[in-house]
Design an enzyme around this catalytic site. Structure first.
Site, PDB file in Angstrom:
ATOM      1  N   TYR A  33     -72.641 -12.856  82.902  1.00 50.08           N
ATOM      2  CA  TYR A  33     -74.000 -13.382  82.755  1.00 50.08           C
ATOM      3  C   TYR A  33     -74.839 -12.496  81.864  1.00 50.08           C
ATOM      4  O   TYR A  33     -74.452 -11.367  81.545  1.00 50.08           O
ATOM      5  CB  TYR A  33     -74.658 -13.562  84.129  1.00 50.08           C
ATOM      6  N   LYS A 147     -70.536  -7.264  82.380  1.00 50.06           N
ATOM      7  CA  LYS A 147     -71.653  -7.811  83.166  1.00 50.06           C
ATOM      8  C   LYS A 147     -71.168  -9.037  83.951  1.00 50.06           C
ATOM      9  O   LYS A 147     -71.458 -10.181  83.592  1.00 50.06           O
ATOM     10  CB  LYS A 147     -72.832  -8.158  82.244  1.00 50.06           C
ATOM     11  N   GLU A 179     -76.228   4.298  88.412  1.00 44.79           N
ATOM     12  CA  GLU A 179     -77.347   3.483  87.902  1.00 44.79           C
ATOM     13  C   GLU A 179     -77.978   2.759  89.072  1.00 44.79           C
ATOM     14  O   GLU A 179     -77.552   2.911  90.220  1.00 44.79           O
ATOM     15  CB  GLU A 179     -76.848   2.496  86.838  1.00 44.79           C
ATOM     16  N   LEU A 203     -73.410  -0.201  83.289  1.00 44.07           N
ATOM     17  CA  LEU A 203     -73.647  -1.247  82.296  1.00 44.07           C
ATOM     18  C   LEU A 203     -74.425  -0.653  81.122  1.00 44.07           C
ATOM     19  O   LEU A 203     -75.375   0.106  81.335  1.00 44.07           O
ATOM     20  CB  LEU A 203     -74.462  -2.382  82.929  1.00 44.07           C
TER      21      LEU A 203
HETATM   22  N1  PDD Z   1     -79.589  -6.484  85.449  1.00 43.34           N
HETATM   23  N2  PDD Z   1     -77.333  -1.938  85.161  1.00 43.34           N
HETATM   24  C1  PDD Z   1     -77.086  -2.984  85.949  1.00 43.34           C
HETATM   25  C2  PDD Z   1     -76.081  -2.841  87.037  1.00 43.34           C
HETATM   26  C3  PDD Z   1     -77.763  -4.221  85.740  1.00 43.34           C
HETATM   27  O1  PDD Z   1     -77.494  -5.265  86.513  1.00 43.34           O
HETATM   28  C4  PDD Z   1     -78.720  -4.296  84.697  1.00 43.34           C
HETATM   29  C5  PDD Z   1     -79.468  -5.557  84.403  1.00 43.34           C
HETATM   30  C6  PDD Z   1     -78.948  -3.153  83.906  1.00 43.34           C
HETATM   31  C7  PDD Z   1     -79.929  -3.167  82.757  1.00 43.34           C
HETATM   32  O2  PDD Z   1     -79.460  -3.934  81.661  1.00 43.34           O
HETATM   33  P1  PDD Z   1     -80.494  -4.674  80.693  1.00 43.34           P
HETATM   34  O3  PDD Z   1     -81.442  -3.624  80.219  1.00 43.34           O
HETATM   35  O4  PDD Z   1     -79.652  -5.212  79.621  1.00 43.34           O
HETATM   36  O5  PDD Z   1     -81.181  -5.728  81.524  1.00 43.34           O
HETATM   37  C8  PDD Z   1     -78.227  -2.005  84.165  1.00 43.34           C
HETATM   38  C9  PDD Z   1     -80.227  -7.755  85.222  1.00 43.34           C
HETATM   39  C10 PDD Z   1     -81.641  -7.644  84.759  1.00 43.34           C
HETATM   40  C11 PDD Z   1     -80.059  -8.628  86.459  1.00 43.34           C
HETATM   41  O6  PDD Z   1     -78.980  -8.593  87.002  1.00 43.34           O
HETATM   42  O7  PDD Z   1     -80.994  -9.346  86.830  1.00 43.34           O
END
Ligand code: PDD
Length: 281
Positions: A33, A147, A179, A203
């Site tokens: 996703y 992801k 994280e 991620l």
């Molecule tokens: N989540 N690490 C994890 C485990 C995440 O699920 C996310 C983002 C990030 C940050 O990635 P980005 O800056 O590309 O959003 C880091 C999204 C926002 C979610 O699952 O809703």
């Protein structure tokens, strides 16, 4: 008011959106996703999300569900059809519909669904005071760089945080912070941002990438290395980044105040820079 969502080629009211119980996303979490922010009716940093989606699909040998331009048009259509001024577009690709078998089925078409969520990204009230977080063991699998929609461990972590009156949980492995459950993790010492380097353990956040670029442009140092919760307790500042939070200050970790419980100058500056760019479009 019902949203207009996207399911495998059609825009439909959300109550009419249907996917098969044999979809491998439903049966195996066999899907990936992306979450793309929208500010002033415009997608923010869209190219970075497509780049990461491409990588996730390749790593899992999953076929694209449509062409690259079609995916962009679909995102833009969702913004227009839902009159989405500010929020996010969630999209997910799964390996498609097949009788239940662990190995990859032949000749299935990848499924694609997407929907908008209204959110206050720019004027998020949490950003004024900063948020509280807790730490929790990292229970996830070994390929966190992909992801995937396999998010039960992050859900457990987030629920633990909410039960403790916190907004996020930083996950800890071998004594080091990996994280957040849905965000990347940072501490600040002086003018230096410290964060874990990219590997299969975390991620590669699109917001993280943008933050690195802006930090370099504005003379803020970045040190990529592992850090412990204890080091975080003693940091000058702490923050998290994600597509739905942008740059979010953290003022308490495990009940310990960070930076005297105030939002510090480095995180304030980075958030401002980020908002400026997102609003500029
Ligand atoms: N989540 N690490 C994890 C485990 C995440 O699920 C996310 C983002 C990030 C940050 O990635 P980005 O800056 O590309 O959003 C880091 C999204 C926002 C979610 O699952 O809703």
């Amino acid at each position: 008011m019902s949203r207009i969502v996207y399911v495998n080629g059609s825009f439909v009211p959300e109550e009419d959106a249907k996917v098969s119980i044999f979809d491998r996303g439903f049966l195996f979490a066999d899907g990936v996703y992306e979450v793309t922010p929208v500010v002033n009716f415009k997608l923010v940093d869209y190219a970075a999300h497509v780049e990461r989606l491409t990588r996730s699909l390749n790593e899992l040998k999953m076929a694209w569900p449509c062409t690259v331009p079609e995916l962009r048009t679909m995102h833009e259509e969702l913004v227009v059809r839902n009159n989405l001024a500010e929020g996010i577009i969630y999209m997910q690709v799964t390996r498609g519909v097949a009788d239940r078998m662990f190995n990859f089925p032949k000749d299935t078409r990848s499924s694609l669904v997407a929907f908008p969520q209204v959110m206050k990204l720019v004027d998020n009230p949490n950003a004024r005071m900063g948020v509280k977080i807790v730490t929790t063991p990292d229970l996830r699998w070994a390929r966190r760089d992909i992801k995937t929609i396999m998010l039960l461990a992050p859900c457990l972590g987030k629920e633990e945080a909410y039960q403790k009156g916190a907004a996020e949980a930083w996950m800890v492995e071998d004594g080091k912070v990996t994280e957040g459950t849905s965000s990347n993790a940072y501490i600040v010492k002086g003018n230096t941002i410290i964060t874990r380097p990219i590997s299969n353990s975390i991620l590669n956040g699109c917001t993280r990438r943008a933050l690195f670029r802006m930090a370099k442009e504005h003379g803020v140092e970045i040190e990529e290395r592992l850090f412990t919760p204890e080091e975080a307790y003693a940091a000058d500042e702490a923050f998290l980044t994600s597509a739905s939070q942008f740059v979010m200050p953290i003022t308490e970790i495990d009940g310990k105040r960070i930076g005297g419980g105030q939002v510090g100058p480095v995180v304030r500056k980075m958030r401002e820079l980020f908002l400026e760019e997102a609003q500029r479009g």
